[in-house]
Write an enzyme that holds these catalytic residues in place. Sequence first.
Site, PDB file in Angstrom:
ATOM      1  CB  SER A 118      -7.747 -57.733 -22.469  1.00 10.92           C
ATOM      2  OG  SER A 118      -7.112 -57.129 -23.556  1.00 10.92           O
ATOM      3  CD  GLU A 151     -13.087 -62.858 -18.708  1.00 10.95           C
ATOM      4  OE1 GLU A 151     -12.215 -62.035 -19.081  1.00 10.95           O
ATOM      5  OE2 GLU A 151     -14.226 -62.878 -19.201  1.00 10.95           O
TER       6      GLU A 151
HETATM    7  N1  CAA Z   1      -2.013 -51.252  -5.925  1.00 13.22           N
HETATM    8  C1  CAA Z   1      -2.411 -51.467  -4.668  1.00 13.22           C
HETATM    9  N2  CAA Z   1      -3.469 -50.844  -4.103  1.00 13.22           N
HETATM   10  C2  CAA Z   1      -4.139 -49.954  -4.861  1.00 13.22           C
HETATM   11  C3  CAA Z   1      -3.783 -49.666  -6.195  1.00 13.22           C
HETATM   12  C4  CAA Z   1      -2.671 -50.371  -6.720  1.00 13.22           C
HETATM   13  N3  CAA Z   1      -2.275 -50.191  -7.996  1.00 13.22           N
HETATM   14  N4  CAA Z   1      -4.659 -48.751  -6.685  1.00 13.22           N
HETATM   15  C5  CAA Z   1      -5.527 -48.473  -5.705  1.00 13.22           C
HETATM   16  N5  CAA Z   1      -5.221 -49.185  -4.611  1.00 13.22           N
HETATM   17  C6  CAA Z   1      -5.989 -49.280  -3.369  1.00 13.22           C
HETATM   18  C7  CAA Z   1      -5.924 -48.057  -2.504  1.00 13.22           C
HETATM   19  O1  CAA Z   1      -4.835 -48.133  -1.621  1.00 13.22           O
HETATM   20  C8  CAA Z   1      -7.252 -48.118  -1.776  1.00 13.22           C
HETATM   21  O2  CAA Z   1      -7.181 -49.041  -0.710  1.00 13.22           O
HETATM   22  P1  CAA Z   1      -8.269 -49.035   0.494  1.00 13.22           P
HETATM   23  O3  CAA Z   1      -9.558 -49.568  -0.052  1.00 13.22           O
HETATM   24  O4  CAA Z   1      -7.667 -49.948   1.484  1.00 13.22           O
HETATM   25  O5  CAA Z   1      -8.387 -47.620   0.962  1.00 13.22           O
HETATM   26  C9  CAA Z   1      -8.194 -48.666  -2.798  1.00 13.22           C
HETATM   27  O6  CAA Z   1      -7.375 -49.366  -3.744  1.00 13.22           O
HETATM   28  C10 CAA Z   1      -8.949 -47.581  -3.498  1.00 13.22           C
HETATM   29  O7  CAA Z   1      -8.001 -46.657  -4.062  1.00 13.22           O
HETATM   30  P2  CAA Z   1      -8.114 -45.079  -3.942  1.00 13.22           P
HETATM   31  O8  CAA Z   1      -8.729 -44.709  -2.625  1.00 13.22           O
HETATM   32  O9  CAA Z   1      -6.796 -44.497  -4.286  1.00 13.22           O
HETATM   33  O10 CAA Z   1      -9.028 -44.660  -5.140  1.00 13.22           O
HETATM   34  P3  CAA Z   1     -10.483 -45.075  -5.487  1.00 13.22           P
HETATM   35  O11 CAA Z   1     -11.340 -45.296  -4.303  1.00 13.22           O
HETATM   36  O12 CAA Z   1     -10.874 -44.072  -6.492  1.00 13.22           O
HETATM   37  O13 CAA Z   1     -10.315 -46.500  -6.197  1.00 13.22           O
HETATM   38  C11 CAA Z   1      -9.964 -47.892  -8.075  1.00 13.22           C
HETATM   39  C12 CAA Z   1      -9.468 -46.692  -7.293  1.00 13.22           C
HETATM   40  C13 CAA Z   1      -9.807 -49.154  -7.228  1.00 13.22           C
HETATM   41  C14 CAA Z   1      -9.082 -47.995  -9.296  1.00 13.22           C
HETATM   42  C15 CAA Z   1     -11.496 -47.678  -8.397  1.00 13.22           C
HETATM   43  O14 CAA Z   1     -11.685 -46.426  -9.009  1.00 13.22           O
HETATM   44  C16 CAA Z   1     -12.048 -48.731  -9.329  1.00 13.22           C
HETATM   45  O15 CAA Z   1     -12.400 -49.825  -8.899  1.00 13.22           O
HETATM   46  N6  CAA Z   1     -12.140 -48.392 -10.633  1.00 13.22           N
HETATM   47  C17 CAA Z   1     -12.628 -49.309 -11.648  1.00 13.22           C
HETATM   48  C18 CAA Z   1     -11.512 -50.266 -12.000  1.00 13.22           C
HETATM   49  C19 CAA Z   1     -11.917 -51.238 -13.055  1.00 13.22           C
HETATM   50  O16 CAA Z   1     -13.043 -51.286 -13.536  1.00 13.22           O
HETATM   51  N7  CAA Z   1     -10.945 -52.090 -13.425  1.00 13.22           N
HETATM   52  C20 CAA Z   1     -11.154 -53.026 -14.501  1.00 13.22           C
HETATM   53  C21 CAA Z   1     -10.688 -52.403 -15.773  1.00 13.22           C
HETATM   54  S1  CAA Z   1     -10.899 -53.496 -17.112  1.00 13.22           S
HETATM   55  C22 CAA Z   1      -9.523 -54.470 -17.079  1.00 13.22           C
HETATM   56  O17 CAA Z   1      -8.612 -54.306 -16.307  1.00 13.22           O
HETATM   57  C23 CAA Z   1      -9.499 -55.586 -18.033  1.00 13.22           C
HETATM   58  C24 CAA Z   1      -9.405 -55.328 -19.452  1.00 13.22           C
HETATM   59  O18 CAA Z   1      -9.186 -56.294 -20.176  1.00 13.22           O
HETATM   60  C25 CAA Z   1      -9.598 -54.039 -20.115  1.00 13.22           C
END
Ligand code: CAA
Length: 296
Positions: A118, A151
């Site tokens: 990252s 990325e």
């Molecule tokens: N595997 C597969 N599917 C998953 C999953 C996983 N680990 N986690 C969630 N899902 C799916 C769910 O099944 C759901 O699917 P549908 O759209 O078909 O319904 C969808 O994702 C949304 O999940 P939830 O309904 O359970 O929960 P939510 O609506 O609160 O979404 C989230 C969860 C997708 C994590 C959302 O909160 C989100 O986008 N959060 C921000 C995530 C983010 O910013 N990530 C980047 C972090 S920074 C990084 O990773 C890089 C770094 O270097 C630090």
Amino acid sequence: MKNVAVIGAGTMGNGIAHTFAQFGYNVSLIDVQFASLEKGLATIEKNLDRQVAKEKITEAQKTETLANISTYTDMEAGVKGVDLVVEAATENVDLKLQIFKNLCEVTPTSVILATNTSSISITKIAAVTDRPDKVIGMHFMNPVPVMKLVEIIRGYSTSDDVTNSIMDLSKKLSKNPVEVNDYPGFVANRILMPMINEAIYTLYEGVAGVDEIDQVMKLGMAHPMGPLQLADFIGLDVCLAILHVLHDGFGNPKYAPCPLLVNMVMAGKKGIKSGEGFYSWGHGTKDLVIADNFKK
Ligand code: CAA
């Protein structure tokens, strides 16, 4: 490319293995600990079940995805015959340099070596290998099966051919690759981490509480998670480490980590992974419960 090795079965590694396997690649998932491989596979199965329940994939696709994954504790055995290695081990520079040196001993020079780091310099990692033109950053976002971005980070010596083939490969995983250059934090974390750090400063200075800060960003900017919840989700230790990379790399005080973040990491409050950060996670991740230290 058909055969891929993923090093590290933690959150990012199992998500990357899951994604490649779901799109038909043969995946060797490699970790030093057998227990980590078992835990990684259990997480993949749970996330596939979630996709089946949401009718994103069928039960048969779940079975095929799992069948595409083999696990190894021995790196040499795991990388045999692969076209690409994606390293997703712990975010520790010495560990990553050692892994890349080892990879050069056990793979032919035709194999592309990618890292999911990252924030560690791709150029620095490439410099310890025998093929700096074939070393590239492939930075997936958490949760990997859901987030569309990869990325793609070009090191100083990464070739056009390698960059193009990793861009194409990412599209085959139904992702949107975005090409960037190798400077501290790349693009994603250069922008994300100062926002998270500023949210922590806003809390530290008493401008608003945890709930208010996260609500402002969720409701006002349509972010799916507020910055403090996101920090807990990423891991406060990871956020701190990335801020150190930005601070050291640019020498600009604007990247100095908030003292509250430093204190929390020293106290072992790392977010979801430790059970507490800005929120308390002992009950699971469904409901948001503010940690005792931040209750009004
Ligand atoms: N595997 C597969 N599917 C998953 C999953 C996983 N680990 N986690 C969630 N899902 C799916 C769910 O099944 C759901 O699917 P549908 O759209 O078909 O319904 C969808 O994702 C949304 O999940 P939830 O309904 O359970 O929960 P939510 O609506 O609160 O979404 C989230 C969860 C997708 C994590 C959302 O909160 C989100 O986008 N959060 C921000 C995530 C983010 O910013 N990530 C980047 C972090 S920074 C990084 O990773 C890089 C770094 O270097 C630090």
